[in-house]
Design an enzyme around this catalytic site. Structure first.
Site, PDB file in Angstrom:
ATOM      1  N   ASP A  40       0.827  -1.202   0.000  1.00  0.00           N
ATOM      2  CA  ASP A  40       0.000   0.000   0.000  1.00  0.00           C
ATOM      3  C   ASP A  40       0.862   1.253   0.000  1.00  0.00           C
ATOM      4  O   ASP A  40       1.436   1.624   1.025  1.00  0.00           O
ATOM      5  CB  ASP A  40      -0.904  -0.011   1.234  1.00  0.00           C
ATOM      6  CG  ASP A  40      -1.822   1.192   1.294  1.00  0.00           C
ATOM      7  OD1 ASP A  40      -1.958   1.886   0.274  1.00  0.00           O
ATOM      8  OD2 ASP A  40      -2.399   1.431   2.369  1.00  0.00           O
ATOM      9  N   ASP A  98      -1.131   4.835  -6.227  1.00  0.00           N
ATOM     10  CA  ASP A  98      -1.460   3.961  -5.107  1.00  0.00           C
ATOM     11  C   ASP A  98      -1.533   2.505  -5.550  1.00  0.00           C
ATOM     12  O   ASP A  98      -2.446   2.108  -6.265  1.00  0.00           O
ATOM     13  CB  ASP A  98      -2.802   4.388  -4.499  1.00  0.00           C
ATOM     14  CG  ASP A  98      -3.172   3.586  -3.274  1.00  0.00           C
ATOM     15  OD1 ASP A  98      -2.332   2.813  -2.773  1.00  0.00           O
ATOM     16  OD2 ASP A  98      -4.317   3.724  -2.798  1.00  0.00           O
TER      17      ASP A  98
END
Length: 448
Positions: A148, A331
């Protein structure tokens, strides 16, 4: 079309607020979910084997938002697959094989990287979630952790968690490690429809061959919402300013070991439809075997909070949209590309026969031309195999994997895995920049 909004606040300090809500298009979330259902039992560590229930598991597409003070952002999808067999007891699995884990989730494994300080990035067989094996504590307890870059918080499900979601996932606690130490300090991540809370702990974590003293959260309570997701925890690789847990981030802890020549990491995401198995997270240096050409770097925005870079424009088959003043958060934990509604409408208007359906867009399944994202003067292709999604019932139209959702401010985009599968990406902490392969016509994967 109704999209549920889940807001999360990290209440470690009144001054630190993290916002979180997933985007879950209702006409996507159950698509082909039956192919992801399975039943099974768990036969791992004795402290966990009784916790695995025999039941069906349906994965759905959701997405999260990166932490940012005073503003709400969409960020990562809360999805990673899990297993609780210690590494030395793992059965041998052929790379690229779709396997059933004891705790009921499917995993497509990546090949072992040749570069040092690297770890394979596996996926769930749908390109929805990408995760790596980390080994926690003195007994090397394996946990599958979501990669992440949307935030810097790292946490796992704790072994003292009795919530229904924890019963179906790997957990970690004091019984699993003689070096486990609880700080006694609580953390509380609260969702509009659920929550994660627990204590922060210290232990050694083996990451890409490096032994790293790390502070992280051990959740003692999770909401039933996590029953939907095959995750044990999240490895936060966002910038330090996005950390809400008030201890050094994973990258800061790795840097402190002085094991790396540079404080950066590179990411390669494999694509299931290609049968490729070279997903990889490389620390300290890019892995040049993963790409051809040169990396082009863009400085991150001066606010220093997120992996956010300026965007020049977007185009379809070379026809530019003439956007100005845009930026994008990059992301790895988000599956799709999210653009504000007006921007998404402009981009899809370039695609012949595309039609809008609320936040979603439909386009001909036969569409082959690439979409381009132009950053620092370089055009990066998103191939049709990534942005053309599932067929719409009763016709020749497919859903677009570029969604018209204002996850950020009106000029901010979210570039998730639909984009990242097409490039090799480097996140450079030292120089505060993001690098990507010059990709004209798509990236050439090295097959293993």
């Amino acid at each position: 079309m109704r999209l549920p909004l889940w807001f999360l606040c990290a209440s470690l300090s009144p001054a630190i607020i993290t916002a979180f809500y997933p985007v879950r298009p209702t006409n996507i979330q159950n698509a082909d979910a039956s192919s992801l259902q399975s039943t099974g039992s768990f036969s791992g560590n004795s402290g966990n084997q009784e916790k695995r229930a025999k039941s069906s598991v349906r994965l759905s597409i959701k997405r999260r938002a990166p932490p940012y003070q005073a503003r709400t952002y969409d960020w990562s999808i809360v999805e990673t697959n899990a297993i609780f067999r210690r590494w030395q007891r793992q059965p041998r699995i052929e790379h690229g094989t779709r396997v059933k884990r004891g705790n009921e989730y499917n995993v497509v494994t990546a090949a072992k990287p040749s570069q040092t300080n690297s770890v394979p990035i596996n996926e769930d067989g749908t390109d929805f979630s990408y995760f790596a094996s980390l080994y926690f504590g003195s007994q090397d307890t394996m946990m599958y952790m979501l990669i992440d870059t949307g935030a810097a918080n790292t946490w796992v499900m704790g072994s003292n968690c009795t919530s229904a979601a924890c019963q179906k996932h790997n957990t970690f606690g004091s019984a699993d490690s003689t070096t486990f130490k609880s700080t006694g300090r609580t953390f509380n991540l609260t969702y509009g429809t659920g929550s994660v809370s627990g204590v922060t702990v210290n232990d050694t974590v083996r990451i890409a061959g490096m032994s790293v003293p790390l502070s992280f959260g051990a959740a003692s309570t999770t909401s039933d919402d996590f029953l939907e997701y095959p995750m044990d925890g999240i490895l936060g690789l966002g910038r330090a300013a996005s950390n809400t847990m008030q201890f050094p981030t994973a990258m800061e802890a790795i840097e402190a070991t002085k094991a790396l020549p540079a404080n950066l990491f590179g990411v390669a995401l494999q694509r299931e439809s290609d049968g490729s198995t070279n997903g990889e997270l490389s620390f300290g240096a890019p892995d040049s075997s993963q790409y051809t050409g040169d990396l082009s770097f863009s400085d991150t925005l001066s606010n220093g909070k997120l992996w956010e870079i300026p965007v020049d424009d977007a185009a379809f088959s070379g026809k530019k949209c003439k956007f100005t003043g845009k930026s994008a958060i990059v992301d790895t934990g988000t599956t799709f590309v999210l653009l504000p509604p007006d921007d998404s409408k402009v981009l899809h208007s370039q695609i012949p026969q595309s039609v809008q359906d609320g936040e979603m867009f439909h386009l001909p399944c036969s569409t082959k031309e690439p979409i381009q994202i132009i950053i620092s003067g370089v055009s990066y292709n998103i191939t049709s195999k990534d942005y053309v999604g599932k067929p719409v019932k009763g016709g020749d139209m497919c859903e677009s994997n570029i969604i018209g959702r204002q996850a950020f401010a009106s000029n901010q985009w979210l570039l998730g895995d639909v984009f990242l599968k097409n490039v090799y990406t480097v996140f450079d902490f030292d120089k505060e920049r993001i690098g990507a392969l010059v990709s004209q016509g798509g990236r050439r994967w090295k097959r293993y």
